[in-house]
Each structure stands twice: as C-alpha cells, then as structure tokens.
Design an enzyme around this catalytic site. Structure first.
Site, PDB file in Angstrom:
ATOM      1  N   CYS A  75       0.874  -1.184   0.000  1.00 10.74           N
ATOM      2  CA  CYS A  75       0.000   0.000   0.000  1.00 10.74           C
ATOM      3  C   CYS A  75       0.908   1.230   0.000  1.00 10.74           C
ATOM      4  CB  CYS A  75      -0.944  -0.018   1.191  1.00 10.74           C
ATOM      5  SG  CYS A  75      -1.870  -1.558   1.404  1.00 10.74           S
ATOM      6  N   PRO A  78       1.657   7.508  -1.534  1.00  8.30           N
ATOM      7  CA  PRO A  78       2.348   8.171  -2.638  1.00  8.30           C
ATOM      8  C   PRO A  78       3.853   7.954  -2.692  1.00  8.30           C
ATOM      9  CG  PRO A  78       1.899   9.753  -0.908  1.00  8.30           C
ATOM     10  CD  PRO A  78       1.292   8.462  -0.458  1.00  8.30           C
ATOM     11  N   CYS A 191      -2.461   5.497   9.985  1.00  8.17           N
ATOM     12  CA  CYS A 191      -2.509   6.877  10.488  1.00  8.17           C
ATOM     13  C   CYS A 191      -3.844   7.080  11.211  1.00  8.17           C
ATOM     14  CB  CYS A 191      -2.288   7.891   9.375  1.00  8.17           C
ATOM     15  SG  CYS A 191      -3.357   7.688   7.951  1.00  8.17           S
TER      16      CYS A 191
END
Length: 201
Positions: A75, A78, A191
């Site tokens: 995953c 970016p 997060c």
C-alpha cells in the site's frame, strides 16, 4: 499545520536547515511553516527531499539500514516510505493497487532519482516470488490521526467504517505475515488513532 520534509540524504540535514530556514526534529527531517510553496523551494526539482509528516516517517525508520536486503512496501503510494527505504539502502518492491496513486508513486521516485520495483497490484491477490526479510504494511485506515490536515475525517468516519477497515487490516496482516523469512521483521502502520485499527490488530 507545519510542513515536514524527509531528506534523501540524512547527512545533509544541517545544510537544508540553514538553506530553508527550517528546524529539525530528527536526522533526515526538517520542518517548515505551513503555507510554504513547496515546488518553488530549493531542492524540490532535484529531488533532495519530499513532503512527509515526521510521524509517517517512523515506520521506515524502524527498519534501519537496508544493506541491499529486500523489503516489501505494501500500500505504498504516494511513496514517502518507499523513498525512505530506497535511500536507506533497501532493495524495495513497492505494491499499490490504486492506479492514480500508483502514478504519483512513480513520479516521486523519478523526481528523487531513487529506485524501487513497482507493482500495480492488490495485496490480497498479489504475492512475492519468495519470502523477504522485511515488510512494511501501511494499511488502509480511517485516517483519524491526520485530522490536523483533514479535519473532515472526524465528522465523516463512522464506527461501522472503522470496524470494516479493521477487518481489512487484519486480513492483510494475516496474509502478508507468511511472506517473511523466519527471522524477518514486519512493521504494521496506520494513520489512525482508533484502537480497533492499531493495538487491537
């Protein structure tokens, strides 16, 4: 909120602190005031650094120096952690399923002149050809931990969303654990501030 940058070369921290009038909280990190025009700063075009919250840099920091060893960044887009790992000497395979985010990952690697093997694929269907000594799984999550930048998350995310994400995270973690060598290290990160997505997993 302030803007954190991760440096491609941590030994250049003092240089960039001075050149960008920044502060540093750790080697390879500098912090700028919010509202900074990122693409106009020295070092952007040559890929000397990239935007990455210092908290987001911790998972890759935990793995330390790669010394040419293989690591899976799952995953990955970016690409902040992918770039960190590549800069630390890891042989990185970065896996990302979202096509648009995959393109951003490639752009960031090109700008920083760092290399990684990129795989556009889903962790639940893709598998590596052989076990690896390190895996970093930055799983999809509710993102409640980044509310300083995205305050809408505190109003948008519901308990049912968190529970569904936790099921996905647990399934991913169970699948990728089998990809480690016997003495390998797996870093699981989100997060999120929700225990269901962290400690409970």
């Amino acid at each position: 909120p302030p803007v954190d940058l991760t440096l491609r070369d941590a030994t250049e921290t003092p240089r960039w602190v001075e050149e960008l009038s920044a502060t540093s909280l750790a080697p390879g990190h500098i912090r700028l005031p919010g509202g900074t025009a990122i693409t106009e700063l020295p070092g952007f075009e040559e890929g000397a650094w990239w935007v990455q919250n210092i908290s987001a840099s911790i998972p890759a920091r935990l793995l330390g120096a790669g010394e040419g060893r293989a690591v899976l960044d799952l995953c990955a887009a970016p690409g902040g952690k992918t770039m960190q790992l590549a800069a630390a000497g890891w042989d990185v395979t970065a896996v990302e399923s979202n096509k648009a985010r995959f393109g951003r990952l490639q752009e960031n690697l090109d700008r920083t002149s760092l290399s990684a093997t990129l795989v556009e694929g889903n962790v639940m269907t893709w598998a590596p050809p052989a076990p690896v000594p390190a895996i970093l799984l930055d799983a999809p999550c509710s993102a409640t931990g980044i509310f300083a930048r995205h305050p809408d998350v505190l109003h948008r995310v519901r308990v049912k969303d968190i529970n569904m994400l936790a099921q996905t995270q647990a399934a991913m973690l169970a699948r990728v654990a089998d990809w480690l060598t016997p003495d390998g290290t797996l870093i699981y990160a989100t997060c999120s501030l929700e225990p269901q997505e962290g400690e409970a997993i």
